[in-house]
Write a protein that holds these residues in place. Structure first.
Motif: not given
Length: 468
Positions: A352-365
């Motif tokens: 699994v390669g490194p991933q950076i995530i944006t546009d998230v909300t606190h209801d996401m797992t």
């Protein structure tokens, strides 16, 4: 005759079986506990200074085994060979500190000593203790509790994760070579049923567990169901946040936060999984973080060029991919082009390669459950108040960090964060002189520091009236 079950250890890199380990039967466990009780009877009488000398020898011998330690980590849990032997340094740092404070910490505490009265506290060991360690840092999760338990005069039955059983074999073998009697520290290779039997065993006087929240709660329930009044220490998971202020050194913060998120493929209880960045520097921080992430070399852990190895098991990789996929469905954006930079990151593999995530909300797992993989979520915030609220919006509370030049502000905000360790301008580190402790679902009790012996002793009060 009871048929022994076995644990099959599978290579994270190739998904091929490496070896099998036979598991202890209930009769084997009974015999091991009986041996531990016999060993405890003599070990507790060994002066602390002599225990210290024996464990100093352990450190000398363990340092000489860097190559063996590295091989066990590379083969069984997939950490790149360029980093694998680094765990030796951490073991020595923690062990040497606990050794250095053992005589002071375990000495009698004299309250009053006059011609008329002598009052003091004596610190007595508990007896045989059962220590369950974790695969992600196999030697470090063992040293945290095995060394203080032995120094305090207890006997230890040690169970390592079924992913890394030979790490426990090497660790305990080194204690025996240093002079710890074989009855005093033993490896217990067991399946879940055997571990549960040990947790409930009448001869066990304390249980220490490092691992997941779910298993920790099961162990606590097992002890309760067995109606046992014994202590339990647990170092569990994390969903650790970082907060980058506008005055932070962004190059330094990005480099360290990314490392704190992705080292060991993110398989660390105190890795950074949530990063809140002040809106004034959010875009700049993101650019720097993504550039760093894209430079990792994902591949065979035995290759010296590899900087990120496989995850330890396919099911761990599947969990990470599932969290990422759910976040994307709900509107999140992935900033690292996996197919371009990490083509060996494919479904059904441990890579699994490194991933950076944006546009998230606190209801996401991905924001609520521990990911335990190479994923960093980055969110802009507009104030310290907003950052504090979001950092505390978690059932976990192991560590948290702030990145700023303002130490006063770091302390002010740190006082509001629900965690066991608060860092300024660093992360993902256990200082052996400080207590390693978790808030909320991240743990029960603590290890390390001068107080790390407390879980392995029972204070006994002496009140002697010398004149009547």
């Amino acid at each position: 005759m009871v048929q022994k079950s076995t644990v099959v250890v599978v290579s994270p890199a190739t998904l091929q079986p490496l070896f099998e380990v036979p598991c202890a039967t209930p009769a084997d466990i009974d015999a091991a506990v009986a041996k531990a009780e016999q060993g405890f009877a003599s070990w507790r009488k060994v002066p602390v200074a002599e225990r210290v000398a024996i464990l100093q020898k352990f450190c000398t011998l363990f340092e000489q085994k860097k190559a063996q330690v590295g091989e066990t980590i590379v083969s069984q849990m997939g950490r790149p060979v360029r980093y694998a032997a680094g765990e030796v340094g951490g073991v020595l740092e923690r062990a040497n500190y606990m050794i250095s404070v053992a005589e002071e910490s375990l000495a009698d505490e004299v309250i009053e000593s006059t011609d008329a009265v002598h009052r003091f506290l004596r610190k007595e060991p508990l007896g045989p203790v059962f220590i369950i360690a974790a695969w992600n840092y196999p030697y470090l999760t063992m040293v945290n509790n095995v060394v203080p338990a032995l120094l305090a005069g207890n006997a230890v039955l040690l169970k390592q994760s079924p992913q890394t059983p030979k790490c426990a074999d090497l660790f305990v073998e080194t204690f025996h070579q240093a002079g710890v009697p074989e009855q005093v520290v033993q490896v217990m290779h067991t399946d879940d049923n055997g571990a549960d039997y040990l947790v409930r065993h009448q001869g066990i006087q304390y249980v220490s567990f490092t691992g997941s929240v779910a298993v920790g709660k099961t162990i606590r329930q097992s002890i309760g169901n067995a109606e046992r009044l014994i202590g339990l220490g647990m170092e569990l998971g994390g969903k650790d946040p970082a907060y980058v202020l506008a005055d932070a050194d962004l190059d330094f913060a990005a480099e360290n936060i990314v490392d704190g998120a992705f080292f060991n493929s993110g398989q660390c209880c105190c890795s950074i999984e949530r990063c809140y960045v002040h809106s004034d520097v959010y875009e700049s921080f993101l650019q720097k973080a993504v550039a760093i992430a894209q430079n990792y070399k994902l591949g065979d852990p035995s290759d010296p060029e590899t900087t990120m190895g496989p995850m330890a098991h396919v099911r761990f990789a599947d969990k990470v991919r599932a969290q990422i996929a759910e976040a994307v469905v709900k509107g999140a954006k992935l900033l690292v082009q996996t197919d371009r930079y990490f083509p060996n990151d494919k479904p059904g593999t441990t890579y699994v390669g490194p991933q950076i995530i944006t546009d998230v909300t606190h209801d996401m797992t991905v924001m609520q459950e521990e990911t335990f993989g190479p994923v960093l979520v980055v969110i802009p915030v507009h104030s310290d108040k907003e950052a504090v609220e979001l950092m505390n919006d978690s059932t976990y509370g192991l560590t948290a960090s702030i990145w700023t030049q303002d130490a006063d502000k770091a302390l002010e905000i740190g006082n509001q964060i629900e965690c066991g360790t608060w860092f300024m301008n660093r992360c993902d580190y256990i200082d052996p002189a400080l207590a390693w402790v978790g808030a909320k679902d991240s743990g029960l009790g603590f290890s390390m520091s001068k107080h790390g012996f407390d879980q392995f002793i029972r204070p006994k009060s002496y009140h002697l009236r010398l004149k009547q």
